[in-house]
Design an enzyme around this catalytic site. Structure first.
Site, PDB file in Angstrom:
ATOM      1  N   GLU A 100      64.479  65.699  19.240  1.00 12.52           N
ATOM      2  CA  GLU A 100      65.845  65.582  19.730  1.00 12.52           C
ATOM      3  C   GLU A 100      66.487  64.293  19.239  1.00 12.52           C
ATOM      4  O   GLU A 100      65.825  63.266  19.100  1.00 12.52           O
ATOM      5  CB  GLU A 100      65.868  65.599  21.259  1.00 12.52           C
ATOM      6  CG  GLU A 100      65.464  66.938  21.847  1.00 12.52           C
ATOM      7  CD  GLU A 100      65.482  66.920  23.358  1.00 12.52           C
ATOM      8  OE1 GLU A 100      65.058  65.896  23.937  1.00 12.52           O
ATOM      9  OE2 GLU A 100      65.920  67.896  23.960  1.00 12.52           O
ATOM     10  N   CYS A 121      70.784  58.019  18.916  1.00 18.20           N
ATOM     11  CA  CYS A 121      69.393  57.773  19.294  1.00 18.20           C
ATOM     12  C   CYS A 121      68.513  58.763  18.542  1.00 18.20           C
ATOM     13  O   CYS A 121      68.708  59.979  18.641  1.00 18.20           O
ATOM     14  CB  CYS A 121      69.224  57.941  20.795  1.00 18.20           C
ATOM     15  SG  CYS A 121      67.536  57.713  21.359  1.00 18.20           S
ATOM     16  N   CYS A 169      54.326  62.240  21.913  1.00 16.44           N
ATOM     17  CA  CYS A 169      53.866  60.854  22.014  1.00 16.44           C
ATOM     18  C   CYS A 169      52.500  60.834  22.675  1.00 16.44           C
ATOM     19  O   CYS A 169      52.234  61.613  23.585  1.00 16.44           O
ATOM     20  CB  CYS A 169      54.864  60.036  22.841  1.00 16.44           C
ATOM     21  SG  CYS A 169      54.402  58.304  23.040  1.00 16.44           S
ATOM     22  N   CYS A 185      53.157  57.352  29.096  1.00 12.88           N
ATOM     23  CA  CYS A 185      53.834  56.588  30.157  1.00 12.88           C
ATOM     24  C   CYS A 185      54.101  57.525  31.327  1.00 12.88           C
ATOM     25  O   CYS A 185      54.600  58.641  31.139  1.00 12.88           O
ATOM     26  CB  CYS A 185      55.141  55.998  29.637  1.00 12.88           C
ATOM     27  SG  CYS A 185      54.909  54.799  28.297  1.00 12.88           S
ATOM     28  N   CYS A 188      57.685  59.203  31.904  1.00 13.11           N
ATOM     29  CA  CYS A 188      58.401  59.708  30.731  1.00 13.11           C
ATOM     30  C   CYS A 188      57.969  61.131  30.413  1.00 13.11           C
ATOM     31  O   CYS A 188      56.774  61.427  30.315  1.00 13.11           O
ATOM     32  CB  CYS A 188      58.141  58.807  29.530  1.00 13.11           C
ATOM     33  SG  CYS A 188      58.955  59.357  28.020  1.00 13.11           S
ATOM     34  N   GLY A 197      58.769  59.620  20.865  1.00 14.01           N
ATOM     35  CA  GLY A 197      57.737  58.903  20.131  1.00 14.01           C
ATOM     36  C   GLY A 197      57.818  57.398  20.255  1.00 14.01           C
ATOM     37  O   GLY A 197      58.827  56.837  20.679  1.00 14.01           O
ATOM     38  N   GLU A 198      56.723  56.730  19.905  1.00 15.09           N
ATOM     39  CA  GLU A 198      56.656  55.267  19.839  1.00 15.09           C
ATOM     40  C   GLU A 198      56.861  54.869  18.379  1.00 15.09           C
ATOM     41  O   GLU A 198      55.992  55.111  17.530  1.00 15.09           O
ATOM     42  CB  GLU A 198      55.296  54.780  20.343  1.00 15.09           C
ATOM     43  CG  GLU A 198      54.912  53.362  19.949  1.00 15.09           C
ATOM     44  CD  GLU A 198      55.928  52.298  20.361  1.00 15.09           C
ATOM     45  OE1 GLU A 198      56.359  51.523  19.490  1.00 15.09           O
ATOM     46  OE2 GLU A 198      56.282  52.266  21.553  1.00 15.09           O
ATOM     47  N   SER A 228      62.905  50.236  19.707  1.00 15.45           N
ATOM     48  CA  SER A 228      62.326  50.026  21.031  1.00 15.45           C
ATOM     49  C   SER A 228      60.829  50.293  20.993  1.00 15.45           C
ATOM     50  O   SER A 228      60.375  51.247  20.346  1.00 15.45           O
ATOM     51  CB  SER A 228      62.991  50.966  22.047  1.00 15.45           C
ATOM     52  OG  SER A 228      62.391  50.847  23.318  1.00 15.45           O
ATOM     53  N   SER A 243      59.945  47.741  26.190  1.00 12.65           N
ATOM     54  CA  SER A 243      59.812  48.478  27.444  1.00 12.65           C
ATOM     55  C   SER A 243      58.774  47.773  28.323  1.00 12.65           C
ATOM     56  O   SER A 243      57.582  47.808  28.028  1.00 12.65           O
ATOM     57  CB  SER A 243      59.382  49.921  27.173  1.00 12.65           C
ATOM     58  OG  SER A 243      60.372  50.603  26.427  1.00 12.65           O
ATOM     59  N   LEU A 244      59.231  47.143  29.403  1.00 12.94           N
ATOM     60  CA  LEU A 244      58.356  46.346  30.248  1.00 12.94           C
ATOM     61  C   LEU A 244      57.938  47.107  31.512  1.00 12.94           C
ATOM     62  O   LEU A 244      56.760  47.360  31.741  1.00 12.94           O
ATOM     63  CB  LEU A 244      59.049  45.036  30.621  1.00 12.94           C
ATOM     64  CG  LEU A 244      58.167  43.951  31.226  1.00 12.94           C
ATOM     65  CD1 LEU A 244      57.081  43.517  30.243  1.00 12.94           C
ATOM     66  CD2 LEU A 244      59.018  42.745  31.642  1.00 12.94           C
ATOM     67  N   HIS A 245      58.903  47.400  32.386  1.00 11.74           N
ATOM     68  CA  HIS A 245      58.734  48.275  33.544  1.00 11.74           C
ATOM     69  C   HIS A 245      57.889  47.727  34.682  1.00 11.74           C
ATOM     70  O   HIS A 245      57.697  48.414  35.683  1.00 11.74           O
ATOM     71  CB  HIS A 245      58.171  49.635  33.120  1.00 11.74           C
ATOM     72  CG  HIS A 245      58.898  50.259  31.979  1.00 11.74           C
ATOM     73  ND1 HIS A 245      60.266  50.439  31.983  1.00 11.74           N
ATOM     74  CD2 HIS A 245      58.467  50.705  30.761  1.00 11.74           C
ATOM     75  CE1 HIS A 245      60.638  50.981  30.833  1.00 11.74           C
ATOM     76  NE2 HIS A 245      59.577  51.143  30.071  1.00 11.74           N
ATOM     77  N   ASN A 277      65.034  58.670  36.218  1.00  9.48           N
ATOM     78  CA  ASN A 277      65.611  60.003  36.041  1.00  9.48           C
ATOM     79  C   ASN A 277      64.503  61.034  36.205  1.00  9.48           C
ATOM     80  O   ASN A 277      63.595  61.105  35.370  1.00  9.48           O
ATOM     81  CB  ASN A 277      66.239  60.138  34.651  1.00  9.48           C
ATOM     82  CG  ASN A 277      67.512  59.336  34.516  1.00  9.48           C
ATOM     83  OD1 ASN A 277      68.456  59.531  35.276  1.00  9.48           O
ATOM     84  ND2 ASN A 277      67.542  58.421  33.560  1.00  9.48           N
ATOM     85  N   CYS A 307      67.722  58.851  30.267  1.00  8.38           N
ATOM     86  CA  CYS A 307      66.522  58.114  29.942  1.00  8.38           C
ATOM     87  C   CYS A 307      65.259  58.715  30.534  1.00  8.38           C
ATOM     88  O   CYS A 307      65.166  58.931  31.718  1.00  8.38           O
ATOM     89  CB  CYS A 307      66.694  56.696  30.433  1.00  8.38           C
ATOM     90  SG  CYS A 307      65.343  55.676  30.005  1.00  8.38           S
TER      91      CYS A 307
END
Length: 495
Positions: free
Chosen positions: A145, A173, A180, A184, A187, A229-230, A261, A285-287, A367, A412
Protein backbone atom coordinates in the site's frame (compact mmCIF):
# COMPACT_ATOMS: atom_id res chain seq x y z
CA UNK A 1 24.73 13.91 -11.33
CA UNK A 2 23.21 11.68 -8.69
CA UNK A 3 23.51 8.01 -9.54
CA UNK A 4 26.20 8.49 -12.19
CA UNK A 5 29.87 7.79 -11.43
CA UNK A 6 32.06 10.78 -12.22
CA UNK A 7 34.07 8.64 -14.64
CA UNK A 8 30.96 8.15 -16.77
CA UNK A 9 30.70 11.92 -17.25
CA UNK A 10 34.36 12.57 -18.04
CA UNK A 11 35.23 14.12 -21.40
CA UNK A 12 38.65 12.43 -21.39
CA UNK A 13 37.59 9.15 -22.92
CA UNK A 14 37.04 7.71 -26.32
CA UNK A 15 33.87 8.60 -28.17
CA UNK A 16 31.03 6.32 -29.13
CA UNK A 17 28.82 4.24 -26.89
CA UNK A 18 31.35 1.76 -25.58
CA UNK A 19 32.83 1.85 -22.09
CA UNK A 20 36.42 2.73 -21.35
CA UNK A 21 38.34 0.35 -19.10
CA UNK A 22 37.85 2.73 -16.19
CA UNK A 23 34.11 2.97 -16.81
CA UNK A 24 33.82 -0.77 -17.11
CA UNK A 25 35.56 -1.39 -13.80
CA UNK A 26 33.19 0.99 -12.01
CA UNK A 27 30.11 -0.38 -13.72
CA UNK A 28 31.07 -4.03 -13.25
CA UNK A 29 31.43 -3.39 -9.55
CA UNK A 30 27.96 -1.86 -9.52
CA UNK A 31 26.65 -4.77 -11.55
CA UNK A 32 28.02 -7.27 -9.07
CA UNK A 33 26.41 -5.38 -6.21
CA UNK A 34 23.14 -5.19 -8.13
CA UNK A 35 23.21 -8.91 -8.75
CA UNK A 36 23.56 -9.64 -5.06
CA UNK A 37 20.84 -7.18 -4.12
CA UNK A 38 18.32 -8.28 -6.72
CA UNK A 39 18.92 -12.01 -6.34
CA UNK A 40 19.01 -12.17 -2.56
CA UNK A 41 17.16 -9.03 -1.49
CA UNK A 42 18.83 -9.02 1.93
CA UNK A 43 19.66 -11.34 4.76
CA UNK A 44 16.06 -11.02 5.96
CA UNK A 45 14.22 -10.94 2.62
CA UNK A 46 12.80 -13.70 0.45
CA UNK A 47 14.22 -13.83 -3.07
CA UNK A 48 12.03 -12.16 -5.69
CA UNK A 49 12.92 -12.46 -9.37
CA UNK A 50 11.19 -10.07 -11.74
CA UNK A 51 10.67 -10.22 -15.49
CA UNK A 52 10.29 -7.71 -16.93
CA UNK A 53 12.33 -5.53 -14.59
CA UNK A 54 11.40 -1.98 -13.46
CA UNK A 55 12.92 0.67 -15.73
CA UNK A 56 13.55 2.96 -12.73
CA UNK A 57 15.68 0.29 -11.05
CA UNK A 58 19.16 1.78 -11.39
CA UNK A 59 21.25 -1.23 -10.22
CA UNK A 60 19.49 -3.53 -12.68
CA UNK A 61 19.52 -1.04 -15.57
CA UNK A 62 23.19 -0.27 -15.03
CA UNK A 63 23.93 -4.01 -15.12
CA UNK A 64 21.96 -4.34 -18.37
CA UNK A 65 23.83 -1.52 -20.10
CA UNK A 66 27.23 -2.78 -18.96
CA UNK A 67 26.36 -6.25 -20.23
CA UNK A 68 25.65 -4.77 -23.65
CA UNK A 69 28.80 -2.65 -23.69
CA UNK A 70 26.90 0.62 -23.37
CA UNK A 71 27.77 3.56 -21.12
CA UNK A 72 25.60 4.02 -18.02
CA UNK A 73 25.14 7.68 -18.94
CA UNK A 74 22.35 6.50 -21.25
CA UNK A 75 20.20 5.79 -18.17
CA UNK A 76 19.41 9.50 -17.96
CA UNK A 77 18.11 9.53 -21.54
CA UNK A 78 15.90 6.53 -20.85
CA UNK A 79 14.38 8.01 -17.68
CA UNK A 80 13.85 11.41 -19.28
CA UNK A 81 11.97 9.81 -22.18
CA UNK A 82 9.78 7.75 -19.87
CA UNK A 83 8.87 10.51 -17.43
CA UNK A 84 8.24 13.13 -20.11
CA UNK A 85 5.69 10.81 -21.70
CA UNK A 86 3.91 9.54 -18.58
CA UNK A 87 0.54 11.23 -18.39
CA UNK A 88 -2.79 10.44 -16.77
CA UNK A 89 -4.89 8.40 -19.18
CA UNK A 90 -2.19 8.31 -21.86
CA UNK A 91 -0.60 5.19 -23.34
CA UNK A 92 2.65 4.20 -21.66
CA UNK A 93 5.77 5.22 -23.60
CA UNK A 94 7.64 2.57 -25.57
CA UNK A 95 11.15 1.73 -24.42
CA UNK A 96 12.33 0.94 -27.94
CA UNK A 97 11.52 4.55 -28.92
CA UNK A 98 13.98 6.20 -26.52
CA UNK A 99 15.92 8.80 -28.53
CA UNK A 100 19.71 8.90 -28.44
CA UNK A 101 20.45 5.34 -27.28
CA UNK A 102 22.35 2.76 -29.38
CA UNK A 103 20.01 0.91 -31.74
CA UNK A 104 21.47 -2.47 -30.80
CA UNK A 105 19.95 -2.34 -27.30
CA UNK A 106 16.45 -1.15 -28.21
CA UNK A 107 14.87 -4.55 -28.66
CA UNK A 108 16.54 -6.07 -25.61
CA UNK A 109 15.62 -3.06 -23.48
CA UNK A 110 11.95 -3.36 -24.43
CA UNK A 111 12.00 -7.11 -23.76
CA UNK A 112 13.76 -7.04 -20.41
CA UNK A 113 12.21 -3.90 -18.89
CA UNK A 114 8.82 -2.31 -18.43
CA UNK A 115 7.83 1.27 -17.67
CA UNK A 116 5.64 -0.01 -14.83
CA UNK A 117 5.90 -3.59 -13.51
CA UNK A 118 3.20 -3.25 -10.84
CA UNK A 119 -0.49 -2.46 -11.18
CA UNK A 120 -2.92 -0.26 -9.27
CA UNK A 121 -5.62 -2.62 -8.01
CA UNK A 122 -7.74 -0.22 -6.01
CA UNK A 123 -7.81 3.40 -4.96
CA UNK A 124 -9.76 4.59 -1.91
CA UNK A 125 -10.34 8.21 -1.00
CA UNK A 126 -11.31 9.31 2.50
CA UNK A 127 -14.60 11.18 2.70
CA UNK A 128 -13.29 12.92 5.81
CA UNK A 129 -10.01 14.48 4.72
CA UNK A 130 -9.23 13.43 1.14
CA UNK A 131 -6.47 10.97 2.08
CA UNK A 132 -5.93 8.62 -0.88
CA UNK A 133 -4.87 5.01 -0.39
CA UNK A 134 -3.45 2.97 -3.25
CA UNK A 135 -3.36 -0.82 -3.29
CA UNK A 136 -0.49 -1.82 -5.58
CA UNK A 137 -0.15 -5.39 -6.85
CA UNK A 138 3.38 -6.46 -7.65
CA UNK A 139 4.39 -8.58 -10.59
CA UNK A 140 4.58 -11.77 -8.52
CA UNK A 141 1.19 -11.24 -6.86
CA UNK A 142 2.35 -9.60 -3.64
CA UNK A 143 0.51 -6.46 -2.57
CA UNK A 144 1.64 -3.29 -0.84
CA UNK A 145 0.00 0.00 0.00
CA UNK A 146 0.94 3.60 -0.60
CA UNK A 147 -0.93 6.56 0.86
CA UNK A 148 -1.18 10.15 -0.35
CA UNK A 149 -1.86 12.51 2.54
CA UNK A 150 -3.33 15.83 1.52
CA UNK A 151 -2.42 18.96 3.46
CA UNK A 152 -5.16 21.53 3.13
CA UNK A 153 -2.80 24.39 3.92
CA UNK A 154 -4.91 25.51 6.85
CA UNK A 155 -3.20 26.19 10.17
CA UNK A 156 -4.66 24.13 13.01
CA UNK A 157 -3.68 26.53 15.77
CA UNK A 158 -6.60 28.71 17.00
CA UNK A 159 -4.50 31.84 16.47
CA UNK A 160 -3.46 30.71 12.96
CA UNK A 161 0.11 30.46 14.21
CA UNK A 162 2.62 29.81 11.42
CA UNK A 163 -0.16 29.86 8.82
CA UNK A 164 2.33 31.21 6.31
CA UNK A 165 4.24 27.90 6.48
CA UNK A 166 1.28 25.64 5.90
CA UNK A 167 0.96 25.69 2.08
CA UNK A 168 -1.30 23.17 0.38
CA UNK A 169 0.62 20.07 -0.75
CA UNK A 170 0.68 16.26 -0.66
CA UNK A 171 2.94 13.74 1.05
CA UNK A 172 3.35 10.18 -0.25
CA UNK A 173 3.91 7.33 2.18
CA UNK A 174 5.59 4.35 0.49
CA UNK A 175 6.16 0.71 1.43
CA UNK A 176 9.56 -0.96 1.28
CA UNK A 177 8.65 -4.59 2.03
CA UNK A 178 5.73 -6.95 1.59
CA UNK A 179 4.84 -7.51 5.22
CA UNK A 180 7.31 -7.21 8.10
CA UNK A 181 9.16 -9.61 10.34
CA UNK A 182 9.52 -7.38 13.41
CA UNK A 183 6.12 -8.07 14.97
CA UNK A 184 5.47 -4.77 16.77
CA UNK A 185 2.52 -5.61 19.00
CA UNK A 186 0.38 -2.61 17.99
CA UNK A 187 0.96 -2.75 14.23
CA UNK A 188 -1.20 -4.65 11.74
CA UNK A 189 1.62 -5.21 9.24
CA UNK A 190 3.58 -7.17 11.82
CA UNK A 191 0.90 -9.87 11.82
CA UNK A 192 1.83 -10.79 8.23
CA UNK A 193 5.44 -11.76 8.67
CA UNK A 194 7.93 -10.86 5.96
CA UNK A 195 6.95 -12.04 2.48
CA UNK A 196 9.61 -10.26 0.45
CA UNK A 197 11.67 -7.13 -0.19
CA UNK A 198 10.76 -4.60 -2.87
CA UNK A 199 13.18 -3.72 -5.65
CA UNK A 200 14.29 -0.07 -5.82
CA UNK A 201 12.25 0.37 -9.00
CA UNK A 202 9.11 -1.01 -7.34
CA UNK A 203 9.43 1.54 -4.55
CA UNK A 204 9.71 4.37 -7.08
CA UNK A 205 6.74 3.00 -9.02
CA UNK A 206 4.54 3.83 -6.04
CA UNK A 207 5.30 7.50 -6.71
CA UNK A 208 4.53 6.97 -10.41
CA UNK A 209 1.14 5.45 -9.57
CA UNK A 210 0.35 8.37 -7.25
CA UNK A 211 1.43 11.00 -9.77
CA UNK A 212 -0.78 9.47 -12.45
CA UNK A 213 -3.92 10.07 -10.39
CA UNK A 214 -5.97 13.10 -11.34
CA UNK A 215 -4.58 16.31 -9.86
CA UNK A 216 -1.42 14.74 -8.44
CA UNK A 217 1.06 15.08 -11.31
CA UNK A 218 2.98 17.81 -9.49
CA UNK A 219 1.37 17.97 -6.05
CA UNK A 220 3.55 15.44 -4.20
CA UNK A 221 6.42 17.33 -2.61
CA UNK A 222 7.44 14.85 0.09
CA UNK A 223 7.99 11.10 0.35
CA UNK A 224 8.12 9.19 3.62
CA UNK A 225 9.22 5.57 4.09
CA UNK A 226 6.58 4.79 6.68
CA UNK A 227 4.47 2.27 4.80
CA UNK A 228 4.65 -1.50 5.04
CA UNK A 229 7.96 -2.93 6.21
CA UNK A 230 11.08 -1.78 8.06
CA UNK A 231 13.03 0.29 5.50
CA UNK A 232 16.46 -0.36 6.96
CA UNK A 233 16.00 -4.13 6.70
CA UNK A 234 15.87 -3.60 2.93
CA UNK A 235 18.61 -0.99 3.00
CA UNK A 236 20.23 -1.47 -0.41
CA UNK A 237 16.92 -1.17 -2.23
CA UNK A 238 15.69 1.73 -0.08
CA UNK A 239 18.91 3.73 -0.44
CA UNK A 240 18.88 3.15 -4.21
CA UNK A 241 15.23 4.22 -4.38
CA UNK A 242 16.02 7.38 -2.42
CA UNK A 243 18.78 8.25 -4.86
CA UNK A 244 16.22 7.81 -7.62
CA UNK A 245 13.71 10.07 -5.89
CA UNK A 246 16.25 12.89 -5.61
CA UNK A 247 17.95 12.23 -8.97
CA UNK A 248 17.32 15.17 -11.38
CA UNK A 249 17.08 12.64 -14.22
CA UNK A 250 14.19 10.95 -12.45
CA UNK A 251 11.93 12.56 -9.85
CA UNK A 252 14.05 15.49 -8.66
CA UNK A 253 12.81 15.75 -5.07
CA UNK A 254 14.88 17.68 -2.57
CA UNK A 255 16.82 15.33 -0.23
CA UNK A 256 15.31 17.12 2.77
CA UNK A 257 11.83 16.18 1.54
CA UNK A 258 12.48 12.45 2.01
CA UNK A 259 12.07 10.85 5.45
CA UNK A 260 12.98 7.33 6.54
CA UNK A 261 11.35 5.87 9.64
CA UNK A 262 12.94 3.02 11.60
CA UNK A 263 12.56 1.12 14.86
CA UNK A 264 16.34 0.71 14.99
CA UNK A 265 16.45 -3.02 14.28
CA UNK A 266 19.45 -2.64 11.94
CA UNK A 267 22.10 -0.52 13.74
CA UNK A 268 24.66 -0.97 10.96
CA UNK A 269 22.23 0.14 8.27
CA UNK A 270 21.08 3.05 10.41
CA UNK A 271 24.69 4.17 10.61
CA UNK A 272 25.07 3.72 6.86
CA UNK A 273 22.00 5.87 6.25
CA UNK A 274 23.43 8.69 8.36
CA UNK A 275 26.78 8.49 6.54
CA UNK A 276 25.66 7.88 2.97
CA UNK A 277 22.49 9.99 2.89
CA UNK A 278 23.04 12.67 5.56
CA UNK A 279 20.45 15.09 4.17
CA UNK A 280 17.61 12.59 4.40
CA UNK A 281 15.25 13.15 7.32
CA UNK A 282 15.15 10.57 10.10
CA UNK A 283 12.19 9.35 12.15
CA UNK A 284 12.59 6.90 15.04
CA UNK A 285 9.81 4.72 16.43
CA UNK A 286 10.28 4.74 20.21
CA UNK A 287 6.89 3.99 21.85
CA UNK A 288 8.23 3.57 25.39
CA UNK A 289 10.27 5.63 27.88
CA UNK A 290 12.46 2.73 29.01
CA UNK A 291 14.11 -0.37 27.60
CA UNK A 292 12.02 -2.96 29.44
CA UNK A 293 8.66 -1.68 28.21
CA UNK A 294 10.00 -1.03 24.73
CA UNK A 295 11.07 -4.66 24.41
CA UNK A 296 7.52 -5.73 25.30
CA UNK A 297 5.97 -3.50 22.65
CA UNK A 298 8.71 -3.73 20.01
CA UNK A 299 10.48 -7.12 20.21
CA UNK A 300 13.26 -5.89 17.89
CA UNK A 301 14.24 -3.35 20.55
CA UNK A 302 16.45 -6.03 22.08
CA UNK A 303 18.88 -5.48 19.20
CA UNK A 304 19.60 -1.83 19.97
CA UNK A 305 19.05 -0.48 23.52
CA UNK A 306 17.42 2.92 23.91
CA UNK A 307 20.68 4.58 24.96
CA UNK A 308 22.52 3.50 21.82
CA UNK A 309 19.51 4.31 19.63
CA UNK A 310 19.38 7.86 20.96
CA UNK A 311 23.14 8.18 20.55
CA UNK A 312 22.60 7.62 16.81
CA UNK A 313 19.82 10.22 16.89
CA UNK A 314 22.25 12.70 18.50
CA UNK A 315 24.86 11.87 15.87
CA UNK A 316 22.40 12.59 13.08
CA UNK A 317 21.56 15.96 14.63
CA UNK A 318 25.23 16.86 14.90
CA UNK A 319 25.93 15.82 11.31
CA UNK A 320 23.42 18.38 10.05
CA UNK A 321 24.49 21.19 12.36
CA UNK A 322 25.19 23.42 9.36
CA UNK A 323 21.50 23.48 8.49
CA UNK A 324 18.72 25.31 10.29
CA UNK A 325 17.70 24.13 13.75
CA UNK A 326 14.38 22.89 12.45
CA UNK A 327 16.03 20.73 9.84
CA UNK A 328 18.16 19.08 12.52
CA UNK A 329 15.08 17.79 14.32
CA UNK A 330 14.54 14.03 14.42
CA UNK A 331 10.98 12.77 14.67
CA UNK A 332 10.30 10.45 17.63
CA UNK A 333 7.07 8.49 17.18
CA UNK A 334 5.20 7.38 20.29
CA UNK A 335 1.98 5.37 19.99
CA UNK A 336 -0.17 5.91 23.08
CA UNK A 337 -1.75 2.69 24.39
CA UNK A 338 -4.36 3.03 27.13
CA UNK A 339 -3.04 1.75 30.45
CA UNK A 340 0.23 0.57 28.90
CA UNK A 341 2.50 3.52 28.14
CA UNK A 342 0.32 6.60 28.68
CA UNK A 343 0.65 7.37 32.40
CA UNK A 344 1.88 10.72 33.72
CA UNK A 345 4.85 8.99 35.31
CA UNK A 346 5.81 7.53 31.95
CA UNK A 347 5.39 10.97 30.40
CA UNK A 348 7.82 12.42 32.95
CA UNK A 349 10.25 9.57 32.28
CA UNK A 350 10.05 10.23 28.54
CA UNK A 351 10.57 13.96 29.06
CA UNK A 352 13.70 13.29 31.09
CA UNK A 353 14.98 10.88 28.44
CA UNK A 354 14.54 13.35 25.57
CA UNK A 355 15.16 16.70 27.25
CA UNK A 356 17.90 18.68 25.50
CA UNK A 357 17.84 16.54 22.38
CA UNK A 358 17.02 17.81 18.88
CA UNK A 359 13.82 15.82 18.62
CA UNK A 360 10.12 16.43 18.30
CA UNK A 361 7.74 13.86 19.72
CA UNK A 362 4.84 12.72 17.58
CA UNK A 363 2.11 11.40 19.89
CA UNK A 364 -0.12 8.91 18.08
CA UNK A 365 -3.27 7.71 19.88
CA UNK A 366 -3.58 4.01 19.10
CA UNK A 367 -5.61 3.09 16.01
CA UNK A 368 -7.39 -0.26 16.55
CA UNK A 369 -7.25 -2.97 13.90
CA UNK A 370 -9.05 -6.27 13.55
CA UNK A 371 -7.19 -9.26 14.95
CA UNK A 372 -5.00 -7.55 17.56
CA UNK A 373 -4.59 -10.24 20.21
CA UNK A 374 -3.27 -7.72 22.75
CA UNK A 375 -6.64 -5.91 22.85
CA UNK A 376 -5.04 -2.48 23.08
CA UNK A 377 -7.33 0.52 23.43
CA UNK A 378 -7.07 4.16 22.43
CA UNK A 379 -6.53 6.52 25.40
CA UNK A 380 -9.08 9.23 26.11
CA UNK A 381 -8.55 12.73 24.69
CA UNK A 382 -7.92 13.99 28.24
CA UNK A 383 -5.20 11.41 28.85
CA UNK A 384 -3.54 12.37 25.57
CA UNK A 385 -3.68 16.04 26.52
CA UNK A 386 -2.24 15.38 29.97
CA UNK A 387 0.63 13.32 28.52
CA UNK A 388 1.35 16.04 25.97
CA UNK A 389 1.38 18.79 28.60
CA UNK A 390 3.90 16.92 30.75
CA UNK A 391 6.28 16.70 27.80
CA UNK A 392 5.76 20.34 26.87
CA UNK A 393 6.40 21.43 30.44
CA UNK A 394 9.55 19.32 30.38
CA UNK A 395 10.85 21.42 27.47
CA UNK A 396 10.32 18.69 24.89
CA UNK A 397 8.76 19.68 21.57
CA UNK A 398 5.64 17.60 21.05
CA UNK A 399 2.38 17.40 19.18
CA UNK A 400 -0.51 15.03 18.74
CA UNK A 401 -1.03 13.80 15.23
CA UNK A 402 -4.38 14.19 13.57
CA UNK A 403 -5.88 11.00 12.19
CA UNK A 404 -5.92 10.92 8.40
CA UNK A 405 -7.88 8.35 6.42
CA UNK A 406 -9.28 6.43 9.36
CA UNK A 407 -12.48 5.68 7.45
CA UNK A 408 -10.45 3.84 4.78
CA UNK A 409 -8.11 2.10 7.27
CA UNK A 410 -5.27 4.39 6.28
CA UNK A 411 -4.38 5.59 9.77
CA UNK A 412 -1.20 4.85 11.64
CA UNK A 413 -0.61 1.16 12.33
CA UNK A 414 -3.79 0.05 10.53
CA UNK A 415 -2.36 -0.86 7.13
CA UNK A 416 -4.06 -4.08 6.17
CA UNK A 417 -5.72 -5.74 3.21
CA UNK A 418 -9.45 -5.99 3.50
CA UNK A 419 -11.68 -7.32 0.76
CA UNK A 420 -8.60 -8.01 -1.34
CA UNK A 421 -7.31 -4.49 -0.92
CA UNK A 422 -4.47 -3.42 1.29
CA UNK A 423 -5.90 -1.03 3.82
CA UNK A 424 -3.23 1.52 4.66
CA UNK A 425 -2.97 3.82 7.58
CA UNK A 426 -1.18 7.08 7.46
CA UNK A 427 -1.83 9.90 9.84
CA UNK A 428 -0.47 13.23 8.79
CA UNK A 429 0.21 16.28 10.86
CA UNK A 430 2.54 19.15 10.23
CA UNK A 431 4.56 20.69 13.01
CA UNK A 432 3.47 24.10 11.87
CA UNK A 433 -0.13 23.09 12.53
CA UNK A 434 0.63 21.22 15.73
CA UNK A 435 1.65 23.80 18.25
CA UNK A 436 0.63 21.61 21.18
CA UNK A 437 -3.01 21.77 20.13
CA UNK A 438 -5.08 20.15 22.85
CA UNK A 439 -8.41 18.38 22.46
CA UNK A 440 -9.96 20.89 24.83
CA UNK A 441 -8.99 23.66 22.40
CA UNK A 442 -10.65 21.80 19.56
CA UNK A 443 -13.73 21.35 21.71
CA UNK A 444 -13.95 25.09 22.33
CA UNK A 445 -14.14 25.62 18.59
CA UNK A 446 -16.73 22.87 18.19
CA UNK A 447 -14.36 20.82 16.08
CA UNK A 448 -13.70 17.81 18.30
CA UNK A 449 -17.31 16.67 18.46
CA UNK A 450 -17.60 17.10 14.71
CA UNK A 451 -14.45 15.05 14.19
CA UNK A 452 -15.67 12.28 16.50
CA UNK A 453 -19.09 12.18 14.84
CA UNK A 454 -17.55 11.84 11.37
CA UNK A 455 -15.14 9.16 12.53
CA UNK A 456 -17.89 7.21 14.26
CA UNK A 457 -20.10 7.17 11.18
CA UNK A 458 -17.42 6.27 8.68
CA UNK A 459 -15.57 3.78 10.85
CA UNK A 460 -18.81 1.94 11.53
CA UNK A 461 -19.59 1.84 7.81
CA UNK A 462 -16.09 0.65 6.94
CA UNK A 463 -15.95 -1.96 9.74
CA UNK A 464 -19.20 -3.67 8.76
CA UNK A 465 -18.38 -3.49 5.09
CA UNK A 466 -15.10 -5.35 5.47
CA UNK A 467 -15.74 -7.55 8.52
CA UNK A 468 -14.38 -11.06 8.27
CA UNK A 469 -12.34 -10.41 5.11
CA UNK A 470 -9.07 -9.34 6.60
CA UNK A 471 -5.82 -10.43 5.04
CA UNK A 472 -3.56 -8.16 6.99
CA UNK A 473 -0.84 -6.31 5.16
CA UNK A 474 -0.38 -3.27 7.34
CA UNK A 475 2.53 -0.93 7.67
CA UNK A 476 4.94 -0.49 10.61
CA UNK A 477 3.84 2.05 13.12
CA UNK A 478 7.13 3.70 12.31
CA UNK A 479 5.29 5.03 9.35
CA UNK A 480 3.02 6.60 11.85
CA UNK A 481 5.40 9.51 11.74
CA UNK A 482 4.13 10.22 8.26
CA UNK A 483 2.24 13.36 8.89
CA UNK A 484 5.01 14.98 10.81
CA UNK A 485 7.54 14.80 8.08
CA UNK A 486 6.63 18.32 7.07
CA UNK A 487 7.77 19.38 10.48
CA UNK A 488 11.27 18.53 9.43
CA UNK A 489 11.36 20.03 6.00
CA UNK A 490 9.67 23.40 6.63
CA UNK A 491 9.59 23.75 2.94
CA UNK A 492 8.25 26.73 1.09
CA UNK A 493 4.64 26.58 0.01
CA UNK A 494 5.32 25.61 -3.57
CA UNK A 495 8.16 25.03 -5.96
Amino acid sequence: LIGFPSSCLSTKRSGGSFLTSSDRAVALSAMAAAGVMQAKGSATGRRRDLHPKPIFDEPSLRSFLVGHGVKPVHMGKIWKHVLSNLHEGAQLPRLDDVPGIPDRIRKALAEEYAVITSSLVKMSVSEIDGTMKLLVRLQDGGEVEAVVIHHSGEAEHPDQRQADRCGERDTLCVSSQVGCRLGCTFCATGTMGLQGNLWPGEIQEQLVHAQMQKGHANSILNVVFMGMGEPLENYDAVSSAIRGLVDPFRFGLAPSSVTVSTVGSSPRNMQRLLEELPKIKLAVSLHAPNQALREQLVPAAKILPIGKLLALVDEHSQRTTGESKRQRMVMVSYVLLKGVNDSLEQARELAELLKGRSVIVNLIPYNPFEGNVHEYEEPSPKDVDDFLKVLAQGEVRVFERRHHGRDIAAACGQLAKLNGTAESTRDQLDIESCSCTLNKDLRKRGLLEQKEEWLGQHLAKSTWKHAGLATVTAALVGLAAVGAVQAFSWRRRAR
